[in-house]
Design a protein around this motif. Structure first.
Motif, PDB file in Angstrom:
ATOM      1  N   ILE A  22       7.371  11.535   4.534  1.00  0.00           N
ATOM      2  CA  ILE A  22       6.183  12.058   3.847  1.00  0.00           C
ATOM      3  C   ILE A  22       6.055  11.344   2.504  1.00  0.00           C
ATOM      4  N   ALA A  23       4.854  11.310   1.982  1.00  0.00           N
ATOM      5  CA  ALA A  23       4.665  10.827   0.610  1.00  0.00           C
ATOM      6  C   ALA A  23       3.688  11.753  -0.091  1.00  0.00           C
ATOM      7  N   PHE A  24       4.010  12.133  -1.316  1.00  0.00           N
ATOM      8  CA  PHE A  24       3.091  12.924  -2.139  1.00  0.00           C
ATOM      9  C   PHE A  24       2.400  11.995  -3.134  1.00  0.00           C
TER      10      PHE A  24
ATOM     11  N   GLY B 183      -0.330  15.307  -0.207  1.00  0.00           N
ATOM     12  CA  GLY B 183       0.512  14.318   0.451  1.00  0.00           C
ATOM     13  C   GLY B 183       0.415  14.433   1.942  1.00  0.00           C
ATOM     14  N   GLY B 184       1.034  13.464   2.592  1.00  0.00           N
ATOM     15  CA  GLY B 184       1.007  13.481   4.037  1.00  0.00           C
ATOM     16  C   GLY B 184       2.125  12.638   4.594  1.00  0.00           C
ATOM     17  N   GLY B 185       2.411  12.887   5.847  1.00  0.00           N
ATOM     18  CA  GLY B 185       3.451  12.102   6.488  1.00  0.00           C
ATOM     19  C   GLY B 185       3.438  12.361   7.970  1.00  0.00           C
ATOM     20  N   SER B 186       4.476  11.874   8.628  1.00  0.00           N
ATOM     21  CA  SER B 186       4.524  12.034  10.075  1.00  0.00           C
ATOM     22  C   SER B 186       5.936  11.824  10.597  1.00  0.00           C
ATOM     23  N   VAL B 187       6.118  12.275  11.836  1.00  0.00           N
ATOM     24  CA  VAL B 187       7.296  11.885  12.588  1.00  0.00           C
ATOM     25  C   VAL B 187       6.986  10.480  13.088  1.00  0.00           C
ATOM     26  N   ARG B 188       7.978   9.588  13.046  1.00  0.00           N
ATOM     27  CA  ARG B 188       7.689   8.200  13.396  1.00  0.00           C
ATOM     28  C   ARG B 188       8.045   7.907  14.854  1.00  0.00           C
ATOM     29  N   ILE B 189       7.396   6.874  15.342  1.00  0.00           N
ATOM     30  CA  ILE B 189       7.799   6.333  16.636  1.00  0.00           C
ATOM     31  C   ILE B 189       9.110   5.582  16.398  1.00  0.00           C
TER      32      ILE B 189
ATOM     33  N   HIS C 129      -3.378   8.222  10.657  1.00  0.00           N
ATOM     34  CA  HIS C 129      -2.406   8.194   9.556  1.00  0.00           C
ATOM     35  C   HIS C 129      -1.945   6.745   9.347  1.00  0.00           C
ATOM     36  N   HIS C 130      -1.067   6.237  10.177  1.00  0.00           N
ATOM     37  CA  HIS C 130      -0.759   4.816  10.232  1.00  0.00           C
ATOM     38  C   HIS C 130      -0.126   4.508  11.589  1.00  0.00           C
ATOM     39  N   PRO C 131       0.034   3.227  11.936  1.00  0.00           N
ATOM     40  CA  PRO C 131       0.407   2.888  13.317  1.00  0.00           C
ATOM     41  C   PRO C 131       1.810   3.334  13.723  1.00  0.00           C
TER      42      PRO C 131
ATOM     43  N   THR D 245       0.876   6.354  -7.958  1.00  0.00           N
ATOM     44  CA  THR D 245       2.298   6.616  -7.766  1.00  0.00           C
ATOM     45  C   THR D 245       2.525   7.628  -6.658  1.00  0.00           C
ATOM     46  N   GLN D 246       3.498   7.324  -5.810  1.00  0.00           N
ATOM     47  CA  GLN D 246       3.863   8.270  -4.752  1.00  0.00           C
ATOM     48  C   GLN D 246       5.288   8.756  -4.950  1.00  0.00           C
ATOM     49  N   ILE D 247       5.524   9.997  -4.535  1.00  0.00           N
ATOM     50  CA  ILE D 247       6.896  10.452  -4.307  1.00  0.00           C
ATOM     51  C   ILE D 247       7.102  10.159  -2.831  1.00  0.00           C
ATOM     52  N   ASP D 248       7.846   9.103  -2.537  1.00  0.00           N
ATOM     53  CA  ASP D 248       7.912   8.604  -1.169  1.00  0.00           C
ATOM     54  C   ASP D 248       9.273   8.968  -0.570  1.00  0.00           C
ATOM     55  N   CYS D 249       9.275   9.517   0.636  1.00  0.00           N
ATOM     56  CA  CYS D 249      10.522  10.032   1.218  1.00  0.00           C
ATOM     57  C   CYS D 249      10.603   9.722   2.703  1.00  0.00           C
TER      58      CYS D 249
ATOM     59  N   GLN E  74       0.855  -1.194   0.000  1.00  0.00           N
ATOM     60  CA  GLN E  74       0.000   0.000   0.000  1.00  0.00           C
ATOM     61  C   GLN E  74       0.885   1.236   0.000  1.00  0.00           C
ATOM     62  N   SER E  75       2.093   1.080   0.493  1.00  0.00           N
ATOM     63  CA  SER E  75       3.156   2.087   0.401  1.00  0.00           C
ATOM     64  C   SER E  75       4.418   1.389   0.902  1.00  0.00           C
ATOM     65  N   PRO E  76       5.600   1.959   0.641  1.00  0.00           N
ATOM     66  CA  PRO E  76       6.822   1.298   1.143  1.00  0.00           C
ATOM     67  C   PRO E  76       7.113   1.660   2.592  1.00  0.00           C
ATOM     68  N   GLN E  77       6.091   2.001   3.365  1.00  0.00           N
ATOM     69  CA  GLN E  77       6.272   2.583   4.693  1.00  0.00           C
ATOM     70  C   GLN E  77       7.318   1.870   5.558  1.00  0.00           C
ATOM     71  N   ILE E  78       7.130   0.568   5.759  1.00  0.00           N
ATOM     72  CA  ILE E  78       8.048  -0.117   6.684  1.00  0.00           C
ATOM     73  C   ILE E  78       9.452  -0.177   6.100  1.00  0.00           C
ATOM     74  N   PHE E  79       9.543  -0.382   4.795  1.00  0.00           N
ATOM     75  CA  PHE E  79      10.878  -0.472   4.184  1.00  0.00           C
ATOM     76  C   PHE E  79      11.645   0.829   4.322  1.00  0.00           C
ATOM     77  N   LYS E  80      10.921   1.953   4.162  1.00  0.00           N
ATOM     78  CA  LYS E  80      11.679   3.202   4.253  1.00  0.00           C
ATOM     79  C   LYS E  80      12.118   3.451   5.685  1.00  0.00           C
ATOM     80  N   GLN E  81      11.334   2.989   6.647  1.00  0.00           N
ATOM     81  CA  GLN E  81      11.764   3.121   8.040  1.00  0.00           C
ATOM     82  C   GLN E  81      12.985   2.224   8.300  1.00  0.00           C
TER      83      GLN E  81
ATOM     84  N   PHE F  59      -0.336   0.182  -4.111  1.00  0.00           N
ATOM     85  CA  PHE F  59      -1.534  -0.573  -4.508  1.00  0.00           C
ATOM     86  C   PHE F  59      -2.521  -0.618  -3.354  1.00  0.00           C
ATOM     87  N   ARG F  60      -3.716  -0.149  -3.576  1.00  0.00           N
ATOM     88  CA  ARG F  60      -4.730  -0.211  -2.513  1.00  0.00           C
ATOM     89  C   ARG F  60      -6.059  -0.657  -3.109  1.00  0.00           C
ATOM     90  N   ASP F  61      -6.633  -1.649  -2.472  1.00  0.00           N
ATOM     91  CA  ASP F  61      -7.891  -2.186  -2.976  1.00  0.00           C
ATOM     92  C   ASP F  61      -9.042  -1.440  -2.316  1.00  0.00           C
TER      93      ASP F  61
END
Ligand code: ASP
Length: 585
Positions: A527-529, A480-486, A444-446, A232-236, A194-201, A218-220
């Motif tokens: 963040i991801a746009f 886009g949106g993002g966050s500071v992570r735990i 946002h996400h966990p 497509t996201q610009i993922d950072c 759904q996004s590369p969230q965990i990989f980028k962390q 990909f989101r169903d």
């Protein structure tokens, strides 16, 4: 070599030269003594001429031509007697000396020109023909320019472009996963990210410090004009940063792309807390190109015997400047508009503040002019303006009023597509309560970090906890949106607990992230746009489909290759899968 020039290249200075062009036949005009052929490629259109001086062989070949034939044409560049100022090659034409049909074409199902006669379905079925049209291709060229600008900027800033896998274990971003069965691992499935969230962390744990990727996600989910199942996201992601650093970097990225691609300079982006956006705009993605703020009048409107208001949790109003002269018909139309199921208001009350200073409303029976004047003061309404009021359950009504505001903005021409007004919406709530399942969800996400000062509330009042989360909004579109992570495993474990994961479930789904956190995770944020949305905003379009080369329709189908589609029994066997027959009752 098939050609010496493109179809968009020849000018007066080429007159007298012999050239060879290659492209598609756009149009043939046969005037007996003379025939004109418009030859098209990606770069433009050039006029070819056949006249009495043309050899019989070439003239005969030309007679066989039809629309969209692919040809190679050689001839001399001549000055046109009647010039066409509308196209860059309009000063010249080519008198043919040789014509080679490279490939004939069937008659296309619609005309390949800016104003095509093809409907949406037909164009999607033959998308490769649709993409021959300037109007569509220009959006994809814009897209490529924007991707290039993004890469330039981020690479210059020291970001490392890194690919992450597409066959992964599910990452929760609030939607359903698309899954892929594994032949080599019987009964097991990959999920598409759904996004590369965990990989980028994890890349931050790996010390990459600054990561980016222009990446498919990909989101169903149910689809809308601004949603596709793959997008497509610009993922950072960045390490050793605070919210402020992320906002600054991505504000600069946004400004850079606007400047380099559209030549638009942007001022610094205002910041707006989530609660303020909801209160004043009825939306977490406020369109700040115009004012018309929502004003709550619950206190002053209650207690005058008007039952609908008296029983309402919230009563809110907006002031439409200069609209006191709205006719009965216009007001009825707006009332019908707010009653549509998508908006869902039960009704609408209006107050006209006439130029002569008098006030008339649809609830005159209950409210005196003095009462209405109070509403006028509360909403900043002046003579000549119109107040529109909605009431009911709070969240729902604020939403509906926000939609009405946007609709009026459209009707009053306040939402020009050339006027870009970005802002950051900040301080989102960390959690969202779901009445149906009676549990909290991550807004946002966990992995989003709560504000440090709100951490004590996690135990006592989780709903009140604010997150270090932010959205970039431009012209009412969430870009886009993002966050500071735990980055602390104990706090992350607590979050999973609040979100209703048992320790086993958390371990099963996110064990590798929690493990990684044991080995020195740096503070990080990202963040991801939504790249498709950003492109459609630049292109002045409402739908992201037109900025995607091969999009899916609203039912998630690719009508060109007719997917999704059943697979063969052999494939199913190989994957140890069986399709359940629909149950008949
Ligand atoms: N992964 C998030 C999303 O897709 C963005 C982020 O938090 O960086 O919305």
């Amino acid at each position: 070599m098939y050609r010496t020039h493109t179809c968009g290249e020849l000018r007066n200075e080429h007159i007298g030269k012999t050239v060879t062009l290659a492209g598609w036949v756009q149009r043939i005009r046969d005037f007996g003594a003379m025939t004109f052929i418009d030859l098209r490629d990606r770069y433009g259109i050039t006029q070819l001429v056949i006249d009495e001086d043309t050899s019989g062989e070439v003239a005969q070949a030309a007679e066989q031509l039809g629309r969209e034939f692919v040809i190679q044409a050689t001839g001399e560049v001549l000055e046109r007697s009647s010039k066409n100022k509308n196209i860059p090659t309009g000063d010249i034409e080519i008198r043919l000396t040789a014509l080679n049909i490279l490939n004939p074409s069937e008659v296309p199902p619609f005309t390949i020109q800016d104003d095509t006669d093809g409907g949406d379905d037909l164009r999607m079925k033959y998308r490769y023909l649709d993409l021959r049209r300037n109007a569509v291709r220009k959006n994809l060229i814009l897209r490529a320019q924007m991707a290039h600008a993004v890469r330039n900027f981020l690479t210059e800033q020291g970001f490392i472009e890194t690919e992450t896998p597409v066959l992964i274990k599910s990452t929760p971003e609030g939607a359903r996963d698309f899954v892929v069965p594994s032949r080599m691992n019987r009964g097991e499935f990959y999920a598409l990210p759904q996004s590369p969230q965990i990989f980028k962390q994890l890349l931050m744990v790996a010390g990459f410090d600054k990561y980016f990727q222009i990446v498919k996600c990909f989101r169903d989910e149910d689809l809308r004009a601004d949603r596709q199942p793959e997008f497509t996201q610009i993922d950072c992601e960045m390490s050793f940063v605070e919210q402020e650093d992320v906002l600054e970097t991505f504000e600069n990225l946004t400004k850079y792309v606007f400047q380099h691609v559209l030549n638009v300079g942007l001022d610094s982006f205002p910041r707006m807390p989530y609660t303020e956006a909801m209160k004043n705009y009825g939306s977490d993605k406020p369109d700040i190109r115009f004012e018309m703020l929502l004003r709550e009048i619950t206190e002053t409107a209650k207690g005058k015997g008007f039952g609908i208001f008296d029983s309402a949790e919230y009563i809110g109003a907006i002031c439409a400047k200069g609209c006191a002269g709205y006719s009965r018909k216009q007001l009825d139309e707006l009332t019908d508009w707010v009653r549509r199921p998508q908006i869902g208001a039960k009704g609408m009350v209006y107050v006209k503040y006439n130029e002569d200073g008098s006030l008339r409303s649809s609830v005159d029976k209950f409210y005196s002019e003095e009462d209405l004047k109070i509403w006028a003061a509360e909403t900043g309404t002046e003579p000549g303006d119109l107040i529109l009021v909605l009431s009911g359950e709070k969240d729902h009504t604020i939403n509906a009023l926000g939609e009405l505001r946007l609709e009026l903005g459209n009707r009053l021409g306040l939402r020009s597509k050339e006027n870009f007004k970005p802002l950051w919406v900040v301080d989102f709530p960390l959690l969202e309560w779901d009445e149906e399942t009676r549990r909290y969800f991550a807004m946002h996400h966990p992995f989003t970090s709560p504000k440090t000062e709100d951490i004590p509330l996690l135990d006592s009042n989780p709903g009140e906890v604010r997150a270090n989360a932010y959205d970039l909004v431009i012209n009412g579109v969430e870009i886009g949106g993002g966050s500071v992570r735990i980055f602390d495993s104990a706090l992350q474990a607590k979050m999973f607990d609040i979100l209703g994961f048992t320790p086993e479930q958390a371990k099963n789904q996110f064990g590798f992230l929690m493990n990684a956190f044991k080995y020195g995770a740096p503070p990080h944020a990202g963040i991801a746009f939504g790249f498709d949305r950003l492109v459609s905003l630049f292109a002045g379009l409402d739908s992201i489909r037109d900025v995607i080369a091969f999009p899916k329709n609203n039912a998630g189908r690719d009508v060109m290759n007719d997917s999704p589609a059943p697979i063969s029994e052999d494939q199913l066997d190989e994957l140890f899968l069986e399709i359940r027959k629909p149950e008949s009752n």
